[in-house]
Design a protein around this motif. Structure first.
Motif, short mmCIF file in Angstrom:
data_model
loop_
_atom_site.label_atom_id
_atom_site.label_comp_id
_atom_site.label_asym_id
_atom_site.label_seq_id
_atom_site.Cartn_x
_atom_site.Cartn_y
_atom_site.Cartn_z
N ALA A 109 0.83 -1.20 0.00
CA ALA A 109 0.00 0.00 0.00
C ALA A 109 0.86 1.25 0.00
O ALA A 109 0.57 2.24 -0.71
CB ALA A 109 -0.93 -0.01 1.22
N LEU A 110 1.95 1.21 0.78
CA LEU A 110 2.87 2.34 0.83
C LEU A 110 3.52 2.55 -0.53
O LEU A 110 3.69 3.68 -0.99
CB LEU A 110 3.93 2.09 1.89
CG LEU A 110 5.05 3.13 2.02
CD1 LEU A 110 4.47 4.52 2.27
CD2 LEU A 110 6.00 2.73 3.15
N ARG A 111 3.85 1.48 -1.21
CA ARG A 111 4.44 1.58 -2.55
C ARG A 111 3.47 2.26 -3.51
O ARG A 111 3.86 3.12 -4.30
CB ARG A 111 4.80 0.19 -3.06
CG ARG A 111 5.29 0.21 -4.50
CD ARG A 111 5.33 -1.17 -5.11
NE ARG A 111 5.61 -1.06 -6.54
CZ ARG A 111 6.60 -1.64 -7.17
NH1 ARG A 111 7.43 -2.42 -6.49
NH2 ARG A 111 6.77 -1.50 -8.46
N ALA A 146 9.33 3.52 4.67
CA ALA A 146 9.41 4.34 3.47
C ALA A 146 10.76 4.19 2.78
O ALA A 146 10.84 4.12 1.56
CB ALA A 146 9.15 5.81 3.83
N LYS A 147 11.84 4.14 3.58
CA LYS A 147 13.17 3.94 2.99
C LYS A 147 13.28 2.59 2.30
O LYS A 147 13.91 2.48 1.24
CB LYS A 147 14.23 4.07 4.09
CG LYS A 147 14.47 5.50 4.56
CD LYS A 147 15.59 5.55 5.59
CE LYS A 147 15.90 6.99 5.99
NZ LYS A 147 16.98 7.06 7.02
N GLN A 148 12.71 1.54 2.90
CA GLN A 148 12.77 0.21 2.29
C GLN A 148 12.02 0.18 0.96
O GLN A 148 12.51 -0.37 -0.04
CB GLN A 148 12.21 -0.84 3.25
CG GLN A 148 13.06 -1.07 4.48
CD GLN A 148 12.45 -2.06 5.45
OE1 GLN A 148 11.24 -2.32 5.39
NE2 GLN A 148 13.26 -2.61 6.34
N VAL A 149 10.83 0.80 0.94
CA VAL A 149 10.04 0.82 -0.30
C VAL A 149 10.73 1.69 -1.35
O VAL A 149 10.74 1.35 -2.55
CB VAL A 149 8.61 1.33 -0.02
CG1 VAL A 149 7.83 1.51 -1.33
CG2 VAL A 149 7.88 0.35 0.89
N LEU A 150 11.33 2.80 -0.92
CA LEU A 150 12.08 3.64 -1.85
C LEU A 150 13.18 2.84 -2.54
O LEU A 150 13.38 2.94 -3.75
CB LEU A 150 12.68 4.82 -1.10
CG LEU A 150 13.66 5.69 -1.89
CD1 LEU A 150 12.95 6.37 -3.06
CD2 LEU A 150 14.35 6.72 -1.00
#
Length: 634
Positions: A518-520, A549-553
């Motif tokens: 979902a964050l992605r 957020a950093k992991q998805v980035l």
């Protein structure tokens, strides 16, 4: 003609030197002190031309207990022994010790020469012969011929020559395969010639003009002259009494005990793996770490015995152990050695070298004892595989195996071909000829796969592990060529995938958790809708879990959905492509573009302009010329 060497053995003043003189006409006592004292101190050398035409080299050894170390040097490399016993004295202490030494050095052929028969009557002679036969029972000379002679009257000497002639006809010459090796027993200078070394060659051949190396001194010299039994020759071989005139070497830098050999053929070491057999009449058990005198070739070195599976070696027992020497020695597997006690000095044990340059072993390790047992009793293939495994990631070459396994070159090459075909050995460095144990390769492959599995479990959002990091984690011994070989093998087997500088397990995919998916979606939507003016990452992350957020980035960067221009500034890939194309079209029409023109073209602020221009320079779209950019020529 066979190259055979006869060595004398026996107690002092039992007539060894007189016997050699009666047989050959050569007086082997050359030192003034020897002639003054009437005893042999140093080794003496002669040769005997037998009736059949066979030339027999002869080494005459000292009999005095103080010079037993010289006797050991002389007994090294002999093919048969003449145990000399005086008829008027019979078996004496050095008779026993010399026979023990010959047995420990692996001498298995010989005869008994009963000297000074002119000094006793027939009845005494018969009694002495009975005593000798009783003493020799259970030794390698138990059934050996016994020749009564008198060096004074000449009685029995013709019969002895005929006996030696008959024995040598049936005596097999030791093979001359392998590198040339000659333990130095004498060094001197000849006016007009320079340094000369002498010794009995124990392996291979050497030719006039060839280069040789002096071990363990790491010195090289050229063979300027060769003599065998005082005759000039162009080649010397195993079994021959040889003198070598060395060019470019001073007498002072070579000593008795050094080994002259083919260059690169030996590796000096302070540690040796040995098969050790103690004498039955050893005075007391040999303790772990006991100081000893180690004799091999013509060298005597102090050392300590390291018993690996016991605390002491009892008389008559045998064990596999190590010896730690105080100075390096250059030997090959299969070389014989003798151990003598530190003080008082007497012979206590001996045997064969199993590994000439092993690592230090820990005690009471079954796997180590199993390897040593294989080196002692295993067939050549088993021994090669043990050495390859012990070599670890460094691998091993055929040249290195030559000094570790006693096989002729052709047999070794055939064996290596078979092991490579069966993939029990793997050649990973064709230029260097290095081979890896199949077991070691499997271990490294399993380790690499385990590292990747562990990495994927800990970092599920990362696409792979860097090559250099994988290499470092596999260990220092894994060099570039071996690492490339392992990756190639794992890739061919479909177990890993290579993506530029990254390695991952085959089939591995980045999988986001439900919340991360979902964050992605939110992140990709935010950058997609922002177009040419994306938000700074820190602004977006203020409303999200920063770690997530950093992991998805990172996932979006790996998948090239987002492109990093600088820290905190990322562009959606389609938007960046649009700006790139607009820049290219402009430059193709106007040849060059400045920052002001780029601002007018895009309508972007300086916040975006400078990072974009620097990005296009870095990705080789443009090149900066003064304050302007032009398209880079393709």
């Amino acid at each position: 003609m066979k190259q055979l060497v006869l060595g004398t053995a026996g107690h002092i003043d039992h007539g060894k030197t007189s016997l050699v003189r009666a047989l050959t006409g050569i007086d082997t006592d050359r030192l003034k002190e020897e002639k003054a004292r009437g005893i042999t101190i140093e080794l003496g050398f002669a040769f005997l031309d037998l009736p059949s035409g066979q030339r027999l080299g002869i080494v005459d050894v000292p009999g005095h207990e103080k010079f037993v170390k010289n006797m050991v040097a002389g007994a090294t490399g002999i093919d048969l022994v003449a145990l000399v016993i005086a008829a008027d004295e019979g078996v004496m202490p050095q008779t026993r010790e010399h026979l023990d030494i010959c047995s420990l050095l692996g001498v298995r052929q010989g005869l008994v020469v009963l000297t000074k028969i002119d000094m006793v009557d027939q009845e005494w002679l018969e009694l002495v012969q009975e005593d000798i036969r009783e003493y020799l029972r259970g030794t390698f000379l138990e059934d050996a011929p016994l020749a009564p002679v008198s060096a004074v009257t000449g009685q029995g000497v013709p019969e002895l020559k005929a006996l030696l002639d008959q024995m040598t006809k049936h005596l097999e010459e030791r093979p001359a395969h392998g590198p040339f090796r000659l333990p130095v027993d004498r060094v001197f200078t000849m006016k007009g010639f320079g340094t000369v070394i002498t010794g009995t060659a124990i392996g291979g051949t050497v030719n006039l003009g060839e280069e040789v190396e002096i071990y363990p001194r790491d010195l090289k010299a050229k063979v300027r002259g060769l003599q065998v039994h005082n005759q000039e020759v162009t080649q010397a071989r195993r079994g021959q009494r040889t003198a070598i005139n060395l060019q470019g070497i001073e007498k002072a830098v070579v000593e008795r005990g050094d080994v002259v050999a083919s260059p690169g053929s030996l590796q000096p070491s302070l540690w040796l793996d040995i098969d050790c057999m103690s004498l039955k009449d050893m005075a007391r058990p040999l303790k772990h770490r006991a100081p000893v005198r180690f004799h091999t070739g013509t060298v005597e070195i102090m050392g300590r015995v390291m018993l690996l599976d016991r605390d002491d070696l009892k008389p008559g027992e045998r064990c596999l152990c190590q010896v730690r020497l105080e100075a390096p020695v250059a030997v090959m597997a299969g070389d014989a050695y003798v151990l003598r006690s530190y003080s008082p000095v007497y012979t206590i044990a001996g045997g064969l070298v199993l590994h000439p340059h092993p690592g230090r072993h820990k005690r009471n390790r079954p796997e180590i004892m199993a390897d040593l047992a294989t080196l002692k009793d295993g067939d050549p293939a088993q021994q090669v595989l043990v050495h390859a495994r012990l070599a670890g990631p460094a691998g091993i070459t055929a040249a290195e195996l030559t000094r570790l396994v006693n096989l002729p070159p052709k047999e070794l090459d055939k064996l290596l071909t078979e092991l490579l075909t069966k993939q029990q050995l793997v050649r990973f460095d064709k230029e260097g000829g290095r081979m890896l144990s199949g077991a070691v390769q499997q271990g490294l492959s399993d380790h690499a796969l385990a590292l990747l599995a562990e990495f994927h479990a800990a970092q599920p959002l990362k696409p792979g592990l860097g090559r250099e990091e994988v290499k470092q984690r596999l260990g220092e011994g894994v060099g570039p060529k071996l690492f490339a070989h392992l990756l190639r093998k794992l890739g061919d087997e479909g177990k890993v995938e290579l993506d530029k500088d990254l390695i991952r397990l085959a089939g591995h995919q980045v999988r986001l958790a439900g919340g991360q998916e979902a964050l992605r979606a939110r992140m990709e939507k935010a950058w997609s809708e922002a177009g040419w003016t994306p938000p700074l990452f820190k602004e977006f992350a203020e409303k999200e879990d920063l770690k997530q957020a950093k992991q998805v980035l990172q996932v979006l960067l790996n998948e090239k959905v987002l492109v990093k221009l600088k820290e905190d500034l990322y562009y959606h890939a389609p938007a960046l492509d649009e700006i790139r194309q607009k820049l290219i079209d402009y430059c193709q029409s106007h040849e060059r573009i400045g920052a002001q023109q780029f601002k007018e073209l895009t309508g972007l602020s300086r916040k975006y302009l400078i990072p974009l221009l620097e990005h296009f320079d870095a990705t080789q779209v443009t090149i900066r010329v003064g304050d302007e950019r032009v398209l880079r020529k393709r």
